[in-house]
Design a protein around this motif. Structure first.
Motif, PDB file in Angstrom:
ATOM      1  N   SER A  88      27.393  24.937  44.110  1.00  0.00           N
ATOM      2  CA  SER A  88      28.452  25.248  44.757  1.00  0.00           C
ATOM      3  C   SER A  88      28.325  24.347  46.177  1.00  0.00           C
ATOM      4  CB  SER A  88      28.779  26.453  45.118  1.00  0.00           C
ATOM      5  OG  SER A  88      27.497  27.557  45.431  1.00  0.00           O
ATOM      6  N   HIS A  89      27.160  24.138  46.546  1.00  0.00           N
ATOM      7  CA  HIS A  89      26.730  23.470  47.750  1.00  0.00           C
ATOM      8  C   HIS A  89      25.845  22.001  47.471  1.00  0.00           C
ATOM      9  CE1 HIS A  89      28.653  26.502  50.274  1.00  0.00           C
ATOM     10  NE2 HIS A  89      27.924  27.447  49.455  1.00  0.00           N
ATOM     11  N   PRO A  90      26.624  21.114  47.075  1.00  0.00           N
ATOM     12  CA  PRO A  90      25.712  19.956  46.617  1.00  0.00           C
ATOM     13  C   PRO A  90      25.666  19.152  47.838  1.00  0.00           C
ATOM     14  CG  PRO A  90      28.007  19.706  45.931  1.00  0.00           C
ATOM     15  CD  PRO A  90      27.971  21.166  46.414  1.00  0.00           C
ATOM     16  N   THR A  91      24.454  18.161  48.068  1.00  0.00           N
ATOM     17  CA  THR A  91      24.227  17.108  48.831  1.00  0.00           C
ATOM     18  C   THR A  91      25.336  16.042  48.518  1.00  0.00           C
ATOM     19  OG1 THR A  91      22.730  15.780  47.575  1.00  0.00           O
ATOM     20  CG2 THR A  91      21.876  17.854  49.244  1.00  0.00           C
ATOM     21  N   GLU A  92      25.435  15.260  49.449  1.00  0.00           N
ATOM     22  CA  GLU A  92      26.162  13.901  49.255  1.00  0.00           C
ATOM     23  C   GLU A  92      25.747  13.145  47.967  1.00  0.00           C
ATOM     24  OE1 GLU A  92      27.756  11.998  52.868  1.00  0.00           O
ATOM     25  OE2 GLU A  92      27.516   9.990  51.553  1.00  0.00           O
ATOM     26  N   PHE A  93      24.191  13.344  48.125  1.00  0.00           N
ATOM     27  CA  PHE A  93      23.492  12.501  46.958  1.00  0.00           C
ATOM     28  C   PHE A  93      24.241  13.135  45.439  1.00  0.00           C
ATOM     29  CE2 PHE A  93      20.043  11.907  44.030  1.00  0.00           C
ATOM     30  CZ  PHE A  93      19.999  10.602  43.875  1.00  0.00           C
ATOM     31  N   ASP A  94      23.945  14.407  45.531  1.00  0.00           N
ATOM     32  CA  ASP A  94      24.464  15.278  44.120  1.00  0.00           C
ATOM     33  C   ASP A  94      25.795  14.848  43.749  1.00  0.00           C
ATOM     34  OD1 ASP A  94      21.803  16.399  44.466  1.00  0.00           O
ATOM     35  OD2 ASP A  94      22.908  18.180  45.479  1.00  0.00           O
ATOM     36  N   VAL A  95      26.727  14.565  44.636  1.00  0.00           N
ATOM     37  CA  VAL A  95      28.103  14.365  44.346  1.00  0.00           C
ATOM     38  C   VAL A  95      28.240  13.044  43.832  1.00  0.00           C
ATOM     39  CG1 VAL A  95      30.301  13.729  45.440  1.00  0.00           C
ATOM     40  CG2 VAL A  95      28.961  15.783  46.442  1.00  0.00           C
ATOM     41  N   LYS A  96      27.605  11.670  44.600  1.00  0.00           N
ATOM     42  CA  LYS A  96      27.472  10.850  44.069  1.00  0.00           C
ATOM     43  C   LYS A  96      26.888  10.711  42.597  1.00  0.00           C
ATOM     44  CE  LYS A  96      27.104   8.397  48.479  1.00  0.00           C
ATOM     45  NZ  LYS A  96      26.003   7.583  49.304  1.00  0.00           N
ATOM     46  N   GLU A  97      25.732  11.230  42.378  1.00  0.00           N
ATOM     47  CA  GLU A  97      25.063  11.110  41.230  1.00  0.00           C
ATOM     48  C   GLU A  97      25.968  11.718  39.882  1.00  0.00           C
ATOM     49  OE1 GLU A  97      20.639  12.071  40.370  1.00  0.00           O
ATOM     50  OE2 GLU A  97      21.794  13.786  39.858  1.00  0.00           O
ATOM     51  N   ALA A  98      26.635  13.079  40.255  1.00  0.00           N
ATOM     52  CA  ALA A  98      27.726  13.628  39.232  1.00  0.00           C
ATOM     53  C   ALA A  98      28.972  12.804  39.067  1.00  0.00           C
ATOM     54  CB  ALA A  98      27.930  14.988  39.971  1.00  0.00           C
ATOM     55  N   LEU A  99      29.213  11.905  39.868  1.00  0.00           N
ATOM     56  CA  LEU A  99      30.350  11.062  39.617  1.00  0.00           C
ATOM     57  C   LEU A  99      30.084   9.554  39.497  1.00  0.00           C
ATOM     58  CD1 LEU A  99      31.821  13.566  41.130  1.00  0.00           C
ATOM     59  CD2 LEU A  99      33.572  12.037  41.634  1.00  0.00           C
ATOM     60  N   ASP A 100      28.782   9.234  39.077  1.00  0.00           N
ATOM     61  CA  ASP A 100      28.195   7.940  38.802  1.00  0.00           C
ATOM     62  C   ASP A 100      28.982   7.353  37.409  1.00  0.00           C
ATOM     63  OD1 ASP A 100      27.030   9.352  36.650  1.00  0.00           O
ATOM     64  OD2 ASP A 100      24.978   8.643  37.336  1.00  0.00           O
ATOM     65  N   GLY A 101      29.685   8.170  36.570  1.00  0.00           N
ATOM     66  CA  GLY A 101      30.173   7.434  35.440  1.00  0.00           C
ATOM     67  C   GLY A 101      31.598   7.377  35.666  1.00  0.00           C
ATOM     68  N   ASN A 102      32.329   7.758  36.900  1.00  0.00           N
ATOM     69  CA  ASN A 102      33.639   7.777  37.034  1.00  0.00           C
ATOM     70  C   ASN A 102      34.123   6.512  37.799  1.00  0.00           C
ATOM     71  OD1 ASN A 102      32.786  11.242  37.034  1.00  0.00           O
ATOM     72  ND2 ASN A 102      34.899  10.540  35.770  1.00  0.00           N
ATOM     73  N   LEU A 103      34.535   5.536  37.505  1.00  0.00           N
ATOM     74  CA  LEU A 103      34.708   4.188  38.130  1.00  0.00           C
ATOM     75  C   LEU A 103      36.190   4.530  38.665  1.00  0.00           C
ATOM     76  CD1 LEU A 103      33.386   1.345  35.751  1.00  0.00           C
ATOM     77  CD2 LEU A 103      32.246   2.731  37.315  1.00  0.00           C
ATOM     78  N   CYS A 104      36.300   3.958  40.021  1.00  0.00           N
ATOM     79  CA  CYS A 104      37.648   3.842  40.598  1.00  0.00           C
ATOM     80  C   CYS A 104      37.979   2.491  40.791  1.00  0.00           C
ATOM     81  CB  CYS A 104      37.615   4.806  41.830  1.00  0.00           C
ATOM     82  SG  CYS A 104      38.992   4.486  42.796  1.00  0.00           S
ATOM     83  N   ARG A 105      38.947   2.002  40.083  1.00  0.00           N
ATOM     84  CA  ARG A 105      39.343   0.554  40.179  1.00  0.00           C
ATOM     85  C   ARG A 105      39.958   0.143  41.521  1.00  0.00           C
ATOM     86  NH1 ARG A 105      37.702   1.451  34.915  1.00  0.00           N
ATOM     87  NH2 ARG A 105      37.287  -0.334  33.798  1.00  0.00           N
ATOM     88  N   CYS A 106      40.333   1.416  42.385  1.00  0.00           N
ATOM     89  CA  CYS A 106      40.986   1.143  43.743  1.00  0.00           C
ATOM     90  C   CYS A 106      39.556   1.432  44.872  1.00  0.00           C
ATOM     91  CB  CYS A 106      41.729   2.171  44.075  1.00  0.00           C
ATOM     92  SG  CYS A 106      43.259   2.669  42.972  1.00  0.00           S
ATOM     93  N   THR A 107      38.412   1.375  44.293  1.00  0.00           N
ATOM     94  CA  THR A 107      37.361   1.381  45.118  1.00  0.00           C
ATOM     95  C   THR A 107      37.297   2.674  46.111  1.00  0.00           C
ATOM     96  OG1 THR A 107      37.895   0.013  46.713  1.00  0.00           O
ATOM     97  CG2 THR A 107      36.828  -0.920  44.703  1.00  0.00           C
ATOM     98  N   GLY A 108      38.045   3.826  45.551  1.00  0.00           N
ATOM     99  CA  GLY A 108      38.239   4.771  46.741  1.00  0.00           C
ATOM    100  C   GLY A 108      36.920   5.739  46.628  1.00  0.00           C
ATOM    101  N   TYR A 109      35.808   5.295  46.572  1.00  0.00           N
ATOM    102  CA  TYR A 109      34.532   6.183  46.411  1.00  0.00           C
ATOM    103  C   TYR A 109      34.364   7.107  47.649  1.00  0.00           C
ATOM    104  CZ  TYR A 109      33.886   3.178  42.470  1.00  0.00           C
ATOM    105  OH  TYR A 109      34.006   2.562  41.086  1.00  0.00           O
ATOM    106  N   ILE A 110      34.487   6.638  48.894  1.00  0.00           N
ATOM    107  CA  ILE A 110      34.116   7.318  49.860  1.00  0.00           C
ATOM    108  C   ILE A 110      34.921   8.700  50.018  1.00  0.00           C
ATOM    109  CG2 ILE A 110      34.001   7.526  52.516  1.00  0.00           C
ATOM    110  CD1 ILE A 110      31.956   5.876  50.920  1.00  0.00           C
ATOM    111  N   LYS A 111      36.386   8.622  49.714  1.00  0.00           N
ATOM    112  CA  LYS A 111      37.420   9.582  50.071  1.00  0.00           C
ATOM    113  C   LYS A 111      36.919  10.778  49.092  1.00  0.00           C
ATOM    114  CE  LYS A 111      40.631   6.674  52.245  1.00  0.00           C
ATOM    115  NZ  LYS A 111      40.308   7.202  53.652  1.00  0.00           N
ATOM    116  N   ARG A 112      36.504  10.569  47.848  1.00  0.00           N
ATOM    117  CA  ARG A 112      36.336  11.468  46.828  1.00  0.00           C
ATOM    118  C   ARG A 112      35.458  12.258  47.016  1.00  0.00           C
ATOM    119  NH1 ARG A 112      35.438   8.092  41.135  1.00  0.00           N
ATOM    120  NH2 ARG A 112      33.198   7.976  41.513  1.00  0.00           N
ATOM    121  N   ILE A 113      34.154  11.682  47.515  1.00  0.00           N
ATOM    122  CA  ILE A 113      33.038  12.216  48.355  1.00  0.00           C
ATOM    123  C   ILE A 113      33.262  13.347  49.004  1.00  0.00           C
ATOM    124  CG2 ILE A 113      30.772  12.199  48.959  1.00  0.00           C
ATOM    125  CD1 ILE A 113      30.522   9.360  47.735  1.00  0.00           C
ATOM    126  N   GLU A 114      34.256  12.696  50.044  1.00  0.00           N
ATOM    127  CA  GLU A 114      34.580  13.494  51.298  1.00  0.00           C
ATOM    128  C   GLU A 114      35.467  14.845  50.855  1.00  0.00           C
ATOM    129  OE1 GLU A 114      35.143   9.790  54.525  1.00  0.00           O
ATOM    130  OE2 GLU A 114      36.615  10.871  53.852  1.00  0.00           O
TER     131      GLU A 114
END
Lengths: 162, 285
Positions: free
Chosen positions: A116-142
């Motif tokens: 329930s309290h991941p680090t930013e790295f944990d979030v990036k790792e968990a979503l590493d297989g979800n590509l965003c063609r709009c390149t909206g990677y930062i906002k979903r992490i936020e």
């Protein structure tokens, strides 16, 4: 052949071909929130939870899911009562074209269910297989970090019915 | 797509799965994670035998190391807290380099080993830790070296009714260091080159050495001539450079749209040397 499984808390019995993929079966059954992107397991648009694990439904044989609990994005929330993650994606502008959102939300939910309290790295790792063609990677992490910061308990406290 | 697939089996026991594999003249195939079978066009497969319900998902500590059920997703191996030493570190690192989180939740250690894909990241790590595979043919079972399984190719090595059910490997104590490198276009892409190294020191002499690779050749393999150069020698930069050069000899390098033969040849030596240096540093720490 018959496939018996539970989708978003509802028991279903579906007629399927032995070589059908879960993605196509779910979409035929009306779960259009599950998106077809690459069809090869690379983009994550088709991600669903299978017995709590996020997986690419485009490369999972439907017959393999006999008796499984499936969660699609439709099971996370509704337009009237969105899941906290869905609301955060809207609030943070993480939606963009929207095509990757169902898969990204499923991966995010799987992460927060376990941690329930991941680090930013944990979030990036968990979503590493979800590509965003709009390149909206930062906002979903936020968005995900925002939901995490509002959770008091270290135990999973989020909804969504498998 | 498996166009001719007409049957999907959910055996309840390993014995039942073996019987199904023995039937239909080789037209049944084992389904592990399914990520490869979902993407291939194979008209010879008429039935899939899903090993999902056989209780083969586990990671256990044993007296000498670890045993991992063949159906264990590589994501579980990547995140396990059971591993406590250099061999476990190596296998965990390799597991974490496979695809994405979504893929790692589907891909299994058994499928990644038995499929013998040139891009697979786990086989070199398993070769470097001297892993063995427990195979079942109904009730009879045998334990075989992963090295022999890969050298012969599982298709030729295993009986049609035989299934790999568990991977085992020993843990190594103080004085052993391991290193792993994967070279790919992106973090999620197939490997162009995968290297796993294990070094064991005894009074500053190298007493055991393993150099294993994949992605360069059609099949994962050890570089035994290069390993032998290391044995009973004091590790030096000059020695590692000589070993790196030796590791390139007698290799049939692959070429594809990701990398040319020449590129792979050029980079392999560099990565082998770096892996040796890292493994040495860990062995000394």
């Amino acid at each position: 052949m018959k496939l018996n499984l539970t989708v978003n808390g509802k028991k279903c019995s579906l007629d399927i071909a032995p070589n059908a993929m879960l993605l196509d079966v779910l979409r035929s059954a009306g779960y259009k929130g599950v998106k077809k992107g690459c069809g090869e397991g690379n983009c994550g648009a088709c991600a669903v939870l299978i017995d709590g694990r996020p997986r690419n439904s485009c490369i999972v044989f439907a017959a393999h899911c006999e008796g499984a609990r499936i969660l699609t994005v439709e099971g996370m929330g509704t337009p009237d009562s969105p899941h906290p993650l869905q609301k955060a994606f809207v609030d943070h502008g993480a939606t963009q074209c929207g095509y990757c959102n169902p898969g990204s939300l499923i991966s995010a939910k799987a992460l927060l269910d376990k941690n329930s309290h991941p680090t930013e790295f944990d979030v990036k790792e968990a979503l590493d297989g979800n590509l965003c063609r709009c390149t909206g990677y930062i906002k979903r992490i936020e968005a995900i970090m925002d939901v995490s910061s509002k959770q008091k308990s270290s135990k999973p406290a989020l909804g969504g019915e498998e | 797509m498996l166009k001719n697939l007409t049957q999907f089996y959910h055996p309840a026991t390993i014995e039942e799965a073996c019987v199904l594999m023995a039937a239909k003249d080789g037209k049944n195939a084992v389904l592990a994670g399914g990520t490869h079978l979902a993407n291939v066009a194979d008209i010879s497969i008429e039935g899939l035998v899903d090993l999902h319900g056989l209780g083969l998902t586990y990671i256990r500590r044993t007296d000498v190391g670890y045993s991992i059920g063949a159906m264990t997703p590589v994501q579980d191996i990547f995140k396990t807290s059971v591993f406590t030493g250099p061999a476990g570190d190596l296998v965990r690192t390799a597991a974490g380099k496979i695809g994405s989180t979504l893929l790692r939740n589907s891909i299994t250690i058994g499928g990644n080993l038995v499929g013998v894909f040139p891009w697979s990241d786990l086989p070199p790590a398993l070769l470097a830790v001297d892993a063995t595979a427990l195979c079942r043919r109904g009730i009879p079972k045998r334990t075989v070296d992963v090295k022999n399984l890969l050298e012969t190719h599982p298709k030729n090595f295993l009986d049609p009714s035989e299934i790999v059910v568990e991977i085992q490997f020993p843990e190594y104590g103080k004085g052993t260091g391991t290193a792993f490198r994967k070279l790919a276009k992106t973090a999620n892409d197939f490997s162009m080159m995968t290297i796993a190294v294990r070094l064991t020191l005894n009074a500053e002499l190298i007493s055991e050495a393993r150099i294993a690779l994949n992605g360069i050749t059609k099949r994962p393999q050890r570089r035994m001539e290069a390993e032998n150069l290391l044995l009973n020698n004091v590790p030096t930069i000059e020695l590692f450079e000589a070993v790196a050069r030796k590791s390139l000899e007698n290799l049939e390098f692959c070429a594809d749209f990701r990398a040319s033969r020449e590129y792979r040849q050029e980079v392999l030596g560099v990565l082998v040397r770096r892996c040796l240096e890292e493994a040495l540093q860990k062995a000394r720490s």
